[in-house]
Design a protein around this motif. Structure first.
Motif, short mmCIF file in Angstrom:
data_model
loop_
_atom_site.label_atom_id
_atom_site.label_comp_id
_atom_site.label_asym_id
_atom_site.label_seq_id
_atom_site.Cartn_x
_atom_site.Cartn_y
_atom_site.Cartn_z
N LEU A 95 0.89 -1.16 0.00
CA LEU A 95 0.00 0.00 0.00
C LEU A 95 0.93 1.21 0.00
CD1 LEU A 95 -2.34 -1.18 2.86
CD2 LEU A 95 -3.24 -0.17 0.76
N ILE A 96 0.75 2.13 -0.92
CA ILE A 96 1.68 3.27 -1.04
C ILE A 96 0.94 4.59 -0.89
CG2 ILE A 96 3.28 4.46 -2.60
CD1 ILE A 96 2.85 1.05 -3.61
N CYS A 97 1.34 5.38 0.10
CA CYS A 97 0.73 6.69 0.31
C CYS A 97 1.36 7.69 -0.65
CB CYS A 97 0.91 7.16 1.75
SG CYS A 97 0.22 8.81 2.01
N LYS A 98 0.54 8.35 -1.43
CA LYS A 98 1.05 9.29 -2.41
C LYS A 98 1.37 10.64 -1.79
CE LYS A 98 -2.30 8.74 -5.51
NZ LYS A 98 -3.06 8.69 -6.79
N ILE A 104 3.13 0.51 3.27
CA ILE A 104 2.66 -0.52 4.18
C ILE A 104 2.67 -1.85 3.44
CG2 ILE A 104 0.70 -1.34 5.54
CD1 ILE A 104 -0.24 1.53 5.81
N PHE A 106 1.53 -5.82 3.09
CA PHE A 106 0.45 -6.71 3.53
C PHE A 106 0.54 -8.05 2.80
CE2 PHE A 106 -2.44 -6.85 -0.09
CZ PHE A 106 -2.09 -5.71 -0.82
N LEU A 133 -1.47 -0.89 -4.09
CA LEU A 133 -2.64 -0.04 -3.87
C LEU A 133 -2.12 1.35 -3.55
CD1 LEU A 133 -4.73 -2.43 -1.54
CD2 LEU A 133 -4.58 -2.40 -4.04
N TYR A 134 -2.48 2.33 -4.37
CA TYR A 134 -2.02 3.70 -4.18
C TYR A 134 -3.13 4.55 -3.59
CZ TYR A 134 1.83 2.33 -7.21
OH TYR A 134 2.92 1.70 -7.74
N GLY A 135 -2.77 5.43 -2.68
CA GLY A 135 -3.79 6.28 -2.10
C GLY A 135 -3.23 7.15 -1.00
N VAL A 136 -4.02 7.35 0.04
CA VAL A 136 -3.61 8.23 1.13
C VAL A 136 -3.72 7.45 2.44
CG1 VAL A 136 -3.98 10.46 2.24
CG2 VAL A 136 -4.53 10.17 -0.19
N CYS A 137 -2.67 7.50 3.23
CA CYS A 137 -2.64 6.75 4.49
C CYS A 137 -3.48 7.46 5.57
CB CYS A 137 -1.21 6.57 4.97
SG CYS A 137 -0.47 8.06 5.65
N SER A 138 -3.68 6.77 6.66
CA SER A 138 -4.56 7.31 7.71
C SER A 138 -4.01 8.60 8.30
CB SER A 138 -4.76 6.27 8.81
OG SER A 138 -3.51 5.86 9.31
N LEU A 141 -4.65 11.39 5.90
CA LEU A 141 -6.08 11.68 5.86
C LEU A 141 -6.45 12.59 7.03
CD1 LEU A 141 -7.66 8.24 4.89
CD2 LEU A 141 -7.75 10.37 3.57
#
Ligand code: MN
Ligand code: MN
Ligand code: ZN
Ligand code: ZN
Lengths: 146, 146
Positions: A95-98, A104, A106, A133-138, A141
């Motif tokens: 999981l990659i925070c942009k 992360i 998994f 999975l690319y997006g924004v981490c907690s 956020l």
DNA sequence: TCTTACTTGAGAAGTATTATCAAAATCAGT
DNA sequence: ACTGATTTTGATAATACTTCTCAAGTAAGA
């Protein structure tokens, strides 16, 4: 001698390569570095600690680690390759925070099984795969909502 | 006017860009090209048919297609980016043959659902993902066994 | 039609990585 | 330990792909 050193040594012997202090130093630095390190970052880190090893040698040696089964190369879409220790490390995806570049890891056996199923349905012999999975981490956020 | 032309046109209008014959020509060629085409391949294909449009413009225009929601960029690990029409095309992932460069598209809702679950477990807001299975296709497997 | 802003082609520049090469280091065999 | 063959190294050139620069051209709209 650590198990990683032994693996590298055996690869070196088997392929008539040579054990050098540069390779030892890079291995040590690599094992101490954070996971998913880039060649440039590892080079810089070593240089900051007094190393005079060249960038080309860092690249060459990381490739050697990959050939010997110690490491794997990853590409998370930001242009530069990253290397991570995979010897004695279970397979996993990312999981990659942009926003903050947090990565992360998994494992999901169900996804792995479904991938095998898809490959079989297509008569495909899979040798490797990548799931990112690319997006924004907690954390990011949280910051965004303030 | 085809729906893809309309989408591009509306993006152009909304962003105060300009409709040019180059953009039309590249869109037409892109729609006629095979899926997962590279900028270079599209450029060459057009040039062979008499176009004098420059490579930089092909790159610029493919990026424009991506911004407008017509296309998406893919990177399958061979260094060059590929572009595929994704407007009115369902999401899918890819099987890539390392021998003959065949690309098979597949959809698997179970995998998609499990990805969402993984993201949720990590409090991650996913905006995109990539799942690629690399290996050898059935045709190439046949050839290898002979 | 004018004016302004956007677009274009050609080639330079940028980025990440690999190739080249002469000097240095390692290793196997004495 | 000495020797000679082979590999490795650092510096830097080269490469591959993509974006940038800029002057000239073109589209939009008043
Ligand atoms: Mn990892
Ligand atoms: Mn596709
Ligand atoms: Zn983050
Ligand atoms: Zn194939």
């Amino acid at each position: 001698m650590e198990k990683e050193e032994e693996l590298l040594k055996s690869h070196i012997t088997k392929h008539h390569l040579k054990a050098t202090k540069e390779r030892s130093a890079i291995l040590k630095a690599f094992l101490d570095s954070e996971r998913h390190v880039s060649a440039e970052a590892l080079y810089r880190q070593m240089k900051d600690e007094g190393s005079t090893i060249g960038l080309a040698t860092v690249y060459r040696t990381l490739n050697l680690f990959c050939s010997s089964g110690l490491a794997e190369q990853r590409r998370f879409g930001d242009g530069q390759a990253r290397y991570e220790l995979t010897y004695n490390v279970d397979h996993h995806d990312h999981l990659i925070c942009k926003e903050c570049d947090l990565i992360i890891e998994f494992e999901n056996d169900e996804i792995e099984a479904l991938q095998k199923k898809v490959a079989k349905e297509n008569n495909f012999k899979v040798s490797s795969h990548r799931l990112e999975l690319y997006g924004v981490c907690s954390e990011c956020l949280k910051e965004k909502s303030t």
